[in-house]
Every structure is written in structure tokens, then in C-alpha cells.
Design a protein around this motif. Structure first.
Motif, PDB file in Angstrom:
ATOM      1  N   ASP A   1     -11.131  -1.088  -2.559  1.00  0.00           N
ATOM      2  CA  ASP A   1      -9.988  -0.826  -1.096  1.00  0.00           C
ATOM      3  C   ASP A   1     -10.071   0.399  -0.014  1.00  0.00           C
ATOM      4  OD1 ASP A   1      -9.794  -3.512  -1.088  1.00  0.00           O
ATOM      5  OD2 ASP A   1      -7.210  -3.708  -1.101  1.00  0.00           O
TER       6      ASP A   1
ATOM      7  N   MET B   1      -2.880 -10.063  -7.241  1.00  0.00           N
ATOM      8  CA  MET B   1      -2.658  -8.673  -6.738  1.00  0.00           C
ATOM      9  C   MET B   1      -2.426  -7.913  -8.505  1.00  0.00           C
ATOM     10  SD  MET B   1      -1.045  -7.525  -3.363  1.00  0.00           S
ATOM     11  CE  MET B   1      -1.328  -5.684  -4.072  1.00  0.00           C
TER      12      MET B   1
ATOM     13  N   HIS C   1      -6.892  -3.586  -5.334  1.00  0.00           N
ATOM     14  CA  HIS C   1      -6.098  -2.368  -4.342  1.00  0.00           C
ATOM     15  C   HIS C   1      -5.211  -0.618  -5.073  1.00  0.00           C
ATOM     16  CE1 HIS C   1      -3.041  -4.016  -6.529  1.00  0.00           C
ATOM     17  NE2 HIS C   1      -3.475  -4.529  -6.978  1.00  0.00           N
TER      18      HIS C   1
ATOM     19  N   SER D   1       0.865  -1.282  -0.167  1.00  0.00           N
ATOM     20  CA  SER D   1       0.124  -0.068   0.053  1.00  0.00           C
ATOM     21  C   SER D   1       0.983   1.479  -0.205  1.00  0.00           C
ATOM     22  CB  SER D   1      -0.495  -0.070   1.023  1.00  0.00           C
ATOM     23  OG  SER D   1      -0.880   0.022   1.860  1.00  0.00           O
TER      24      SER D   1
END
Ligand SMILES: Nc1ncnc2c1ncn2[C@@H]1O[C@H](COP(=O)(O)OP(=O)(O)O)[C@@H](O)[C@H]1O
Ligand SMILES: [Mg+2]
Lengths: 137, 112
Positions: B76, A100, B52, A13
Motif C-alpha cells: 500500500d 490483515m 499494509h 494505519s
């Protein structure tokens, strides 16, 4: 001008924040948009590689009038066979990382095709150093 | 076609509005981030199932007009937060990749 950033292994992130900061700086310095584009592609892929494959590392970027130099150094497993790693499609990414959308094995080839000078050195079980130079003219 | 007209015509759900007056001429559909990073072009709409934070990071790094998340995917929380901060336009649809891309193609490529 010199910039430096820490990269945390496994922290997806936070990934991309160094590239985004460098992009902002290059824009402020009025660097040509097409130059910024290729620098950002290469830097982002290098940043992601540390996050996805290493334990941690740092990025140093030196911006001068005629070129941008970036050095990405990490502590990690290193790369045993660099020529294999450079092949399009080769990846050791985990299935979680692949889910991902990373781990397509396109990162290093993407980097190579966007830089003017490319150098990668790696020691297994120690880490990897990637150096890239972009000429601005 | 302006992004806001595309949003209206395709009945896209708006999760974070930005860039609505950009004239969109092209789009890129892919779920592989390196593929998008390497090949997508400034001003395109990106169609993907990824949800994401790296999706909004890439939109911002590549100056994409918007991302459309397919199949009712929900971004998210940290992706939406980042999108708001960086003015990334985040849209979603219940449709499949094939269907939404087909409609999008009809809209923006029939204009040329
Ligand atoms: N910093 C790194 N540390 C350790 N291994 C790396 C590093 N960068 C790349 N690699 C190795 O090279 C492979 C290919 O890298 P890349 O082309 O970026 O594809 P991907 O990251 O999608 O796997 C990786 O899967 C990994 O095995
Ligand atoms: Mg990679």
C-alpha cells in the motif's frame, strides 16, 4: 520520564506509532536491547488490541531507572471472559481484521510471556485496562 | 550473505532500498503479524503476502533486515511511505512463498 499517546479504534494505519516512539525513547536512554525487544512486543500487541477491539484509548508509559510501567486503557466492549481471552488461538476479530494477518489470538499470550507483572481488568460495555511492568535489571 | 547479494541472486524487485550491507543469516515466513511480532528475530528477512502499513511498522519495531512480498503483491502507498521514512527495506517477487523460501534457504543456510 512519562509518555502518553492516544489510540484511535479502527485506525490500523496509525497502529504501532506509540510503540515506535517508546522504542526510540528507550534506545536514547540506552536501555538494554533485549529489554527493548520484549517491551516493544508487548506494547505493540496492546496497542493493536485497542485498535482492533475497542473504540479508542490511551497508553501511558513511565520509564524509570529500574523499570518500565505501561498502562493501556480503552473505551470499548470490554472482555467478558478474561481467562478465555488469554488462551492462545482465541479471537473474536472480524474477518477483515484477520485478512490483515491480525486476529490469530496470540496477542495477549505474547504480552503475558514478555512482561514481569501483568494485570488486566475489564468491564463489559465500558472498557479494558491493561497494566504491565518490565523490570530492567 | 549480504542483503544486496541476496537481492541480486534472487532477482528481487526493490521497492525501497535500505540495510543493503546487513549480513543476513536467517529468515522468517509468516502471514500472521502476532507470530512475526513474537517470534521473528533482529536481522532476519521476513517473507509474507501482507502488504499494509503494519508490515513496515513491524519490520522497523523488530529491526528486520527486509521484507519480501511474495506473489507480486504491491505494498500500500502508506506502507511504502512509512518504509522510506523508517528505512525499511521492501522487496518483492513474483514467486510463491515456497519457491522463494527454498531459494533463500539455499543461499543463506548453505553459507553456514
Ligand atoms: N482491549 C480489548 N478490548 C476488548 N476485547 C479485547 C481487548 N483485547 C483483547 N480482547 C479480546 O481478547 C481476544 C484475544 O486477544 P488477543 O490474544 O490479543 O488475540 P487477537 O487480538 O488476535 O484476537 C480478542 O479477540 C478479543 O476478543
Ligand atoms: Mg491482539
Amino acid at each position: 520520564m512519562e509518555l502518553s499517546f492516544k489510540i484511535e479504534g479502527g485506525n490500523f494505519s496509525g497502529a504501532g506509532s506509540a510503540s515506535s516512539e517508546v522504542k526510540r525513547t528507550l534506545k536514547q536512554l540506552d536501555v538494554d536491547a533485549s529489554q527493548i525487544k520484549r517491551i516493544v512486543i508487548a506494547l505493540y500487541e496492546a496497542e493493536i488490541n485497542v485498535v482492533a477491539h475497542a473504540f479508542g484509548g490511551k497508553i501511558e508509559v513511565k520509564i524509570s531507572a529500574d523499570k518500565v510501567f505501561a498502562r493501556i486503557q480503552d473505551q470499548g466492549p470490554g472482555i467478558a471472559d478474561i481467562s478465555k481471552a488469554m488462551q492462545e488461538g482465541y479471537s473474536t476479530a472480524s474477518s477483515k481484521v484477520r485478512e490483515m494477518g491480525f486476529g490469530a489470538g496470540m496477542g495477549l499470550p505474547n504480552i503475558k510471556s514478555n512482561v514481569d507483572v501483568f494485570d488486566i481488568q475489564s468491564v463489559v460495555n465500558e472498557g479494558t485496562v491493561l497494566e504491565m511492568t518490565f523490570y530492567l535489571s | 550473505m549480504l542483503l544486496k547479494d541476496i537481492i541480486e541472486k534472487l532477482e528481487l524487485k526493490v521497492l525501497n532500498l535500505a540495510n543493503q550491507d546487513i549480513d543476513v543469516k536467517d529468515a522468517y515466513a509468516s502471514d500472521l503479524l502476532s507470530d512475526v511480532m513474537g517470534k521473528a528475530k533482529t536481522g532476519q528477512i521476513w517473507v509474507t503476502l501482507q502488504t499494509h502499513k503494519n508490515v513496515s511498522a513491524i519490520c522497523s519495531l523488530k529491526d528486520l533486515a527486509a521484507v519480501i512480498i511474495i506473489g507480486n503483491g504491491k505494498p500500500d502507498d502508506d506502507m511504502l511511505e512509512h518504509a522510506k521514512l523508517e528505512d525499511v527495506c521492501v522487496l518483492s517477487t513474483a514467486e510463491s512463498c515456497f519457491d522463494i523460501c527454498g531459494k533463500l534457504y539455499g543461499l543463506i543456510k548453505s553459507e553456514v
